[in-house]
Design a protein around this motif. Structure first.
Motif, PDB file in Angstrom:
ATOM      1  N   TYR A   1       0.856  -1.208   0.000  1.00 43.23           N
ATOM      2  CA  TYR A   1       0.000   0.000   0.000  1.00 43.23           C
ATOM      3  C   TYR A   1       0.886   1.250   0.000  1.00 43.23           C
ATOM      4  N   SER A   2       2.040   1.099  -0.632  1.00 41.14           N
ATOM      5  CA  SER A   2       2.997   2.213  -0.610  1.00 41.14           C
ATOM      6  C   SER A   2       2.508   3.427  -1.409  1.00 41.14           C
ATOM      7  N   ASP A   3       1.498   3.233  -2.280  1.00 40.26           N
ATOM      8  CA  ASP A   3       0.967   4.404  -2.994  1.00 40.26           C
ATOM      9  C   ASP A   3       0.375   5.426  -2.011  1.00 40.26           C
ATOM     10  N   LEU A   4      -0.051   4.934  -0.840  1.00 43.79           N
ATOM     11  CA  LEU A   4      -0.615   5.856   0.152  1.00 43.79           C
ATOM     12  C   LEU A   4       0.432   6.830   0.676  1.00 43.79           C
ATOM     13  N   LEU A   5       1.700   6.426   0.578  1.00 37.90           N
ATOM     14  CA  LEU A   5       2.762   7.328   1.029  1.00 37.90           C
ATOM     15  C   LEU A   5       2.756   8.603   0.186  1.00 37.90           C
ATOM     16  N   SER A   6       2.617   8.430  -1.122  1.00 39.52           N
ATOM     17  CA  SER A   6       2.612   9.656  -1.945  1.00 39.52           C
ATOM     18  C   SER A   6       1.302  10.426  -1.788  1.00 39.52           C
ATOM     19  N   ASN A   7       0.199   9.736  -1.491  1.00 42.03           N
ATOM     20  CA  ASN A   7      -1.053  10.471  -1.211  1.00 42.03           C
ATOM     21  C   ASN A   7      -0.861  11.372   0.017  1.00 42.03           C
ATOM     22  N   TYR A   8      -0.241  10.790   1.055  1.00 40.05           N
ATOM     23  CA  TYR A   8      -0.008  11.586   2.259  1.00 40.05           C
ATOM     24  C   TYR A   8       0.900  12.771   1.917  1.00 40.05           C
ATOM     25  N   GLU A   9       1.929  12.495   1.150  1.00 39.48           N
ATOM     26  CA  GLU A   9       2.879  13.569   0.856  1.00 39.48           C
ATOM     27  C   GLU A   9       2.238  14.704   0.055  1.00 39.48           C
ATOM     28  N   ASP A  10       1.284  14.380  -0.790  1.00 38.39           N
ATOM     29  CA  ASP A  10       0.535  15.438  -1.494  1.00 38.39           C
ATOM     30  C   ASP A  10      -0.218  16.301  -0.480  1.00 38.39           C
ATOM     31  N   ALA A  11      -0.875  15.620   0.463  1.00 38.84           N
ATOM     32  CA  ALA A  11      -1.625  16.370   1.483  1.00 38.84           C
ATOM     33  C   ALA A  11      -0.661  17.198   2.334  1.00 38.84           C
ATOM     34  N   TYR A  12       0.498  16.628   2.600  1.00 39.02           N
ATOM     35  CA  TYR A  12       1.484  17.336   3.423  1.00 39.02           C
ATOM     36  C   TYR A  12       1.908  18.644   2.757  1.00 39.02           C
ATOM     37  N   ALA A  13       2.022  18.616   1.429  1.00 38.69           N
ATOM     38  CA  ALA A  13       2.425  19.832   0.712  1.00 38.69           C
ATOM     39  C   ALA A  13       1.402  20.948   0.959  1.00 38.69           C
ATOM     40  N   THR A  14       0.122  20.578   1.000  1.00 40.37           N
ATOM     41  CA  THR A  14      -0.919  21.571   1.288  1.00 40.37           C
ATOM     42  C   THR A  14      -0.838  22.033   2.743  1.00 40.37           C
ATOM     43  N   LEU A  15      -0.633  21.053   3.628  1.00 42.92           N
ATOM     44  CA  LEU A  15      -0.506  21.371   5.066  1.00 42.92           C
ATOM     45  C   LEU A  15       0.594  22.413   5.273  1.00 42.92           C
ATOM     46  N   GLU A  16       1.679  22.218   4.566  1.00 39.98           N
ATOM     47  CA  GLU A  16       2.842  23.088   4.647  1.00 39.98           C
ATOM     48  C   GLU A  16       2.511  24.506   4.175  1.00 39.98           C
ATOM     49  N   GLN A  17       1.867  24.586   3.004  1.00 39.70           N
ATOM     50  CA  GLN A  17       1.507  25.894   2.450  1.00 39.70           C
ATOM     51  C   GLN A  17       0.572  26.630   3.397  1.00 39.70           C
ATOM     52  N   ASP A  18      -0.419  25.899   3.916  1.00 43.10           N
ATOM     53  CA  ASP A  18      -1.386  26.520   4.827  1.00 43.10           C
ATOM     54  C   ASP A  18      -0.695  27.026   6.089  1.00 43.10           C
ATOM     55  N   ALA A  19       0.264  26.274   6.556  1.00 38.84           N
ATOM     56  CA  ALA A  19       0.982  26.688   7.775  1.00 38.84           C
ATOM     57  C   ALA A  19       1.690  28.017   7.515  1.00 38.84           C
ATOM     58  N   GLY A  20       2.248  28.149   6.318  1.00 43.35           N
ATOM     59  CA  GLY A  20       2.914  29.406   5.958  1.00 43.35           C
ATOM     60  C   GLY A  20       1.935  30.559   5.971  1.00 43.35           C
TER      61      GLY A  20
END
Ligand SMILES: Cc1cc2nc3c(=O)[nH]c(=O)nc-3n(C[C@H](O)[C@H](O)[C@H](O)COP(=O)(O)OP(=O)(O)OC[C@H]3O[C@@H](n4cnc5c(N)ncnc54)[C@H](O)[C@@H]3O)c2cc1C
Length: 571
Positions: free
Chosen positions: A176-195
């Motif tokens: 289920y390693s594809d979920l790792l990149s799904n999380y990382e996509d969400a993380y990119a948004t989390l990061e932008q929002d934090a900024g």
């Protein structure tokens, strides 16, 4: 530079031997409580009084009749923050200081023990605490100071490849390693929002809220939960619900974008703390009487003119300044009395930040039955998020090849569960998980099994700190700020790098440098006129912290239609 030798002794206590046998005691690996209780380590320090220092009558209640050792600066704790602070004093040619340390060695939460055996019957050394240099350096960029020191002291280490991971669940291997990149996509948004939140001074959120807004919602999906645990909890030792979005992201960025994205795993058989001992040896002599090992501080009496500390063995040290590097866990557990009681703003800061627990559980087998070439194995438990989720192979080429050692990490609630139960219970649970992960293999019983209990260690009470939701930079400054001549440093007082070794290093460097300036500037400060740059000016603190909703806005327009201040019996 050559690595330090391992036979000399400081303050009457042997330093860790090459085989690491002195501390914790060998009995540790057979399931005994670790580390030895304070009563077994309370034998007073054998260090002799400083020849340069005098004694003075203590003014505290607890030391009324005592003559205290007198020094300019007392450094409380010999972890990386304390040693770095003392080094700053030494670099400023201030030699009149004393370091007081609970345990029998230098390093604090950089601590190792022996575990298992190689084919010749010699034990391996494994790290109980810090294990990685996190964020190393890039060409032309700033270097993480821990990375610089790791190279200076030739620490054996290797690049930890977080992409080298296989995924498992209750059916065994399941990709289920594809979920790792799904999380990382969400993380990119989390990061932008934090900024955005930081720049626009908006209300902080939990990482959970931020992830939901980024369309990442694991709900009861065990595989997604395991991926999220690996990506978040494994680093912060707390779940997304309990982590600040803004400061969690800042913490990650300042380390991994500033220095480098790399994490290098240290498996030096002298122990990771060889670099701290090495640095200490640049300004402390063998048997240096300024290092008091096995000395437990129980009382800190402070004022605007000095600090007196009293130890469990009844001894005391009186100083112009003190630098306290005790962990947030120690401060929160109220095992050290402060006289006078710490001001409200300081107590509130200590109570507001969070101390996490991160537990590494080591197993050795008589064979490497798991995929030998893989560094990480991620397990998704169908019932409980964070139940023995990340296994890490040390047998993998480039690590301690052929050691047949693997360890599994748990944090937070699962850590408390594991640390409160017996080794036998934990072993059975871990073996149950391994047998689930490898249904087609007869998984043998381990030949060695061991883990530390960080939440119970009386000189740490946890592993490292986290920035919770609902706290501001101002509340963090209150954690960092001095009270009178008592200053604070350590990983938790670092606003950008909290939790990390380099955070503790930078804080020790900063406060040690500040105190050196104060000591050196003293001659130019008349008593009672402490206003000059070097005349007792301390860190910023806030007596009170403002909330975001003024009282007048708790009104009907905002859906608040009864008084907030009800009294029993009101009609
Ligand atoms: C399990 C674990 C894994 C970690 N992994 C990493 C990692 O991979 N990378 C990373 O960068 N960081 C990691 N860390 C965090 C890192 O270890 C810490 O941030 C750092 O070591 C803290 O240093 P310090 O000097 O602030 O505190 P400490 O190392 O805790 O030093 C404080 C000292 O004060 C002493 N002390 C406490 N109470 C008393 C008392 N009453 N009297 C006298 N002395 C006392 C203690 O014995 C200790 O030596 C990890 C920590 C743990 C526990």
């Amino acid at each position: 530079s050559p690595a330090p030798t391992w036979t000399r002794s400081y303050g009457g206590s042997a330093w860790p031997s090459a085989s690491g046998h002195n501390w914790p005691p060998p009995s540790y690996s057979s399931g005994h409580v670790w580390p030895p209780s304070s009563s077994s380590s309370s034998s007073s320090s054998s260090a002799v009084p400083l020849s340069s220092g005098g004694v003075e009558n203590s003014t505290t209640n607890s030391t009324d009749t005592q003559q205290c050792r007198r020094t300019k600066v007392v450094v409380l704790g010999a972890g990386i923050a304390g040693i770095t602070a003392a080094q700053q004093l030494a670099l400023a040619n201030i030699s009149d200081f004393i370091i007081v340390e609970y345990t029998s060695s230098i390093g604090g939460r950089v601590a190792h023990t022996t575990f298992g055996n190689d084919s010749n019957g010699n034990p391996y050394v494994v790290e109980l605490g810090a294990n990685w240099v996190q964020g190393t350096a890039t060409d032309g960029g700033p270097s993480n100071p821990i990375w610089t020191l790791a190279q200076k002291w030739n620490l054996t280490n290797t690049y930890s490849n977080y992409s080298d991971i296989l995924t498992y669940d209750q059916s065994g291997y399941n990709d289920y390693s594809d979920l790792l990149s799904n999380y990382e996509d969400a993380y990119a948004t989390l990061e932008q929002d934090a900024g955005t939140i930081l720049v626009e001074n908006l209300q902080d959120r939990s990482v959970r809220s931020g992830l939901r807004l980024a369309d990442w919602n694991p709900a009861r999906d065990a595989q997604k939960q395991a991926v999220e645990w690996w990506e978040w909890d494994w680093e912060f030792a707390f779940p997304p619900e309990q982590s600040s979005q803004v400061f969690g992201i800042v913490n990650y960025n300042t380390t991994f974008y500033q220095f480098s994205a790399d994490n290098n795993y240290v498996f030096d058989q002298r122990g990771f703390n060889a670099f701290i001992i090495g640095e200490a040896s640049t300004f402390l002599a063998a048997n240096d009487s300024r290092l008091l090992l096995e000395t437990v501080v129980t009382n800190i009496s402070y004022s605007d003119t000095g600090v007196t500390i009293t130890n469990e063995d009844g001894s005391c040290v009186s100083a112009d300044y003190a630098i306290c590097t005790f962990s947030l866990g120690v401060l929160q557990n109220q095992v050290v009395d402060f006289e006078p009681r710490l001001p409200d703003w300081k107590e509130a800061a200590i109570a507001s930040f969070a101390m996490g627990t991160y537990t590494k559980i080591f197993l050795q087998f008589n064979e490497t039955f798991w995929p030998e070439a893989t560094q990480f194995l991620l397990y998704a438990d169908p019932a409980t998020r964070g139940y023995y989720p990340v296994f890490q192979s040390l047998s993998t080429p480039g690590f301690i090849e052929g050691s047949n050692i693997i360890f599994v990490t748990v944090v937070d609630q699962q850590s408390y569960t594991v640390e409160a139960q017996s080794d036998e219970e934990t072993k059975e649970q871990v073996m149950g998980v391994l047998r689930t992960m490898f249904p087609d293999i007869i998984v043998p019983e381990p030949t060695a099994f061991m883990y530390p209990r960080w939440s119970e260690v009386p000189w740490a009470y946890g592993s490292y700190s986290n920035w919770p939701v609902g706290t501001s930079l101002q509340s963090h400054q209150n954690l960092r700020a001095n009270v009178g001549r008592l200053w604070f440093a350590g990983e938790a007082t670092s606003s950008e790098y909290y939790g990390f070794l380099h955070g503790a290093y930078f804080e020790g460097e900063e406060v040690g440098g500040r105190i050196a300036e104060l000591v050196l500037g003293e001659q130019s400060c008349a008593v009672g006129n402490e206003t000059g740059a070097y005349c007792g000016v301390g860190e910023v603190h806030y007596e009170v912290l403002q909330g975001v909703t003024p009282e007048g806005e708790y009104d009907i327009q905002n859906g608040w239609d009864v008084s907030s201040f009800q009294t029993v019996g009101d009609v």
